[in-house]
Design an enzyme around this catalytic site. Structure first.
Site, mmCIF file in Angstrom:
data_model
loop_
_atom_site.group_PDB
_atom_site.id
_atom_site.type_symbol
_atom_site.label_atom_id
_atom_site.label_comp_id
_atom_site.label_asym_id
_atom_site.label_seq_id
_atom_site.Cartn_x
_atom_site.Cartn_y
_atom_site.Cartn_z
ATOM 1 N N MET A 110 20.170 98.195 36.285
ATOM 2 C CA MET A 110 19.930 96.990 36.889
ATOM 3 C C MET A 110 18.250 96.628 36.952
ATOM 4 S SD MET A 110 21.724 98.658 40.411
ATOM 5 C CE MET A 110 20.457 99.868 40.222
ATOM 6 N N ASP A 131 35.425 94.962 42.320
ATOM 7 C CA ASP A 131 34.103 94.291 42.217
ATOM 8 C C ASP A 131 34.041 93.466 40.903
ATOM 9 O OD1 ASP A 131 32.933 95.437 44.359
ATOM 10 O OD2 ASP A 131 32.119 97.164 43.014
ATOM 11 N N LYS A 190 30.372 90.520 43.365
ATOM 12 C CA LYS A 190 29.099 89.821 43.672
ATOM 13 C C LYS A 190 28.233 89.648 42.290
ATOM 14 C CE LYS A 190 28.526 91.835 48.125
ATOM 15 N NZ LYS A 190 27.665 92.610 48.914
#
Length: 517
Positions: free
Chosen positions: A190, A35, A57
């Protein structure tokens, strides 16, 4: 028969927080699916022959969709029967990391898997900012909460989801009433894009607007930043300070301890990424020292060495008898030391073949390497260069202390003729060959481009680095005058160690950045 997939937690960013089990798997992996937030230093631990697959991403740009990642893991397990497929994920695979979804896909496809837990950012990042998530008398519990969900209520991955929703906060299904009255520490992962909405909802449900709050960006990495606020100033602080992902948000009385207990920011190399160009087998020592001082180190060897059989004296059990023709063995590098003793031992000999001989070293680093083999040096010049060694031995020849024809120089194939010119009657054995690294993977090119400085220990490393790295830092730290000259020739700003030792170089690097603060 299929390969086995390992769902590995890479931790929050600091490569030192990767588990031993995770490192063990990466070193033998056939495929590594990684990642965006995985540290380049951790990628550097992977099997150099592994197939590296970047599926990272950005919040607003998905390189590879989650469904495609799931499919790839099954595909690689089928393509590598009996192989090791590493799925390397930031933090812990099962803490908002969608590791459970990947594991379910593997079960459905009949693929064996193992979960290698990682240190979650929810606890480690506050710790690096000096904020304990629990503290007697302040918080007796802590709660980890997702700050973003998809429209269907599913949790998003921490490194992919910050801006998926055009209407921040509207997809959250959090129980704000309960959270507002929770006495423990609240940790949101997040949640930066939604934090203004979250803060307003918590205040609407009765949470004190003066509740201390901290945003911690890029936690545990050299670029960690902590921004303090309160619940009522959360939104304006994010805008004013330009707080961006990846970041976690921590709320509660424990936040105030960060004013006193912050420790990482005080390290002299905190916030610095350094590229070390030494050969892989030699880089570990300086890497450990620089890392301990707070730097993120990207090991990027520019040369490889291998033992060779010298043309004038083939190294075999019989040919080592040629050593009887020499009284002095002169070593000009640590590579020369290792490439002399490896075949010596492989031939069934030991250090007794050196009985009665004098040993010369070009400098302290090589002297230290010789000591690892139980060999103490008789001659070490004050000027730790080939020229310095040559002049020292030449002076001994002139004084009648040694016979020039009985000096053996043990060098690499790229060594210049300085020693032979100063000692023309001596003999040179080329005991190792230096080969340039011919390729840098994309992830390493990106890491080098974003580095603060590069560390050089040889002219050959400088020359090959310039060829390999198109985007590179302008600052270099060098050992020795020749290395410094080579770096300046290619436009680098140079800072050179006072002595030709790794201790001196590390000290110089720390002094440079401490003075710049």
């Amino acid at each position: 028969m299929k390969g086995t997939v390992y769902l590995i937690g890479a931790g929050p960013g600091d490569p030192g927080l990767l588990t031993l089990r995770g490192k063990e798997i990466l070193e033998k992996a056939d495929v590594v699916v990684y990642d965006r937030l995985v540290s380049p230093a951790i990628l550097g631990m992977c099997n150099p022959k592994a197939k590296m697959v970047d599926v990272g991403k950005m919040p607003t740009h998905h390189k590879v969709k989650q469904s495609e990642i799931n499919r790839l893991l099954v595909q690689f397990a089928c393509e590598f029967p009996g192989g090791v497929i590493a799925r390397l994920k930031g933090g812990d695979p099962f803490v908002f990391g969608r590791g459970g979804e990947e594991a379910l896909e593997l079960v459905a496809a009949g693929v064996e898997f193992e979960v290698v837990p990682g240190i979650t950012s929810a606890i480690s990042v506050p710790a690096y900012a000096g904020i304990p998530v629990s503290h007697r008398g302040i918080a007796t519990s802590f709660h980890i909460i997702t700050g973003h969900e998809k429209a269907d209520g599913r949790t998003c991955h921490p490194e992919r989801s910050e801006a998926e929703s055009k209407d921040p906060g509207q997809n959250l299904s959090l129980d704000f009433e309960t959270l507002a009255h929770c006495p423990g520490t609240l940790i949101f992962l997040m949640g930066v894009a939604n934090m203004d909405f979250i803060a307003r909802r918590l205040m609407e449900c009765g949470k004190d607007p003066k509740t201390p709050l901290a945003f911690i960006e890029k936690g545990t990495t050299p670029y960690q930043r902590t921004v303090m606020a309160t619940l009522e100033t959360a939104g304006e602080t994010i805008a004013r300070e330009n707080v961006t992902a990846p970041a976690i948000t921590i709320m509660g009385g424990v936040v105030e301890l960060g004013q006193t207990l912050a420790w990482k920011k005080n390290l002299p190399l905190a916030g610095k990424r350094l590229v070390v160009t030494r050969a892989a087998k030699q880089a570990s020592g300086i890497t450990a020292r620089l890392t301990a001082l707070g730097a993120e180190v990207i090991e990027t060897p520019m040369i490889e060495t291998r033992d060779v059989i010298p043309a004038k004296a083939r190294i075999s059990s019989a040919d080592f008898k040629a050593l009887a023709n020499f009284d002095i063995l002169a070593f000009t590098s640590t590579n020369g030391v290792e490439s002399f003793f490896r075949p010596l031992f492989a031939a069934g000999c030991d250090v007794r073949v050196l009985a009665g001989k004098k040993i010369a070293s070009v400098g302290k680093i090589t002297e230290k390497k010789l000591l690892e083999y139980g060999i103490r040096c008789d001659y070490v010049p004050e000027d730790h260069t080939g020229e310095g060694l040559g002049k020292l031995l030449a002076a001994k020849v002139t004084a009648g202390e040694i016979d020039e024809s009985r000096i053996l120089l043990l060098q690499g194939n790229l060594a210049d003729d300085t020693l032979l010119e100063l000692l023309p009657k001596s003999t040179r054995w080329v005991v190792y060959e230096t080969l340039p690294v011919t390729e840098l993977p994309e992830w390493k090119r990106e890491a080098v481009a974003g580095a603060d400085a590069v560390v050089f220990a040889s002219t050959s490393a400088v020359e090959n680095f310039v060829k390999m790295a198109e985007a590179r830092p302008s600052l270099s730290f060098c050992i020795g005058r020749m290395t410094e000259t080579a770096a300046r020739k290619h436009g680098f700003e140079t800072v050179t160690s006072d002595e030709t030792t790794m201790d001196s170089l590390v000290k110089k690097i720390a002094e440079y950045y401490s003075a710049a603060r």
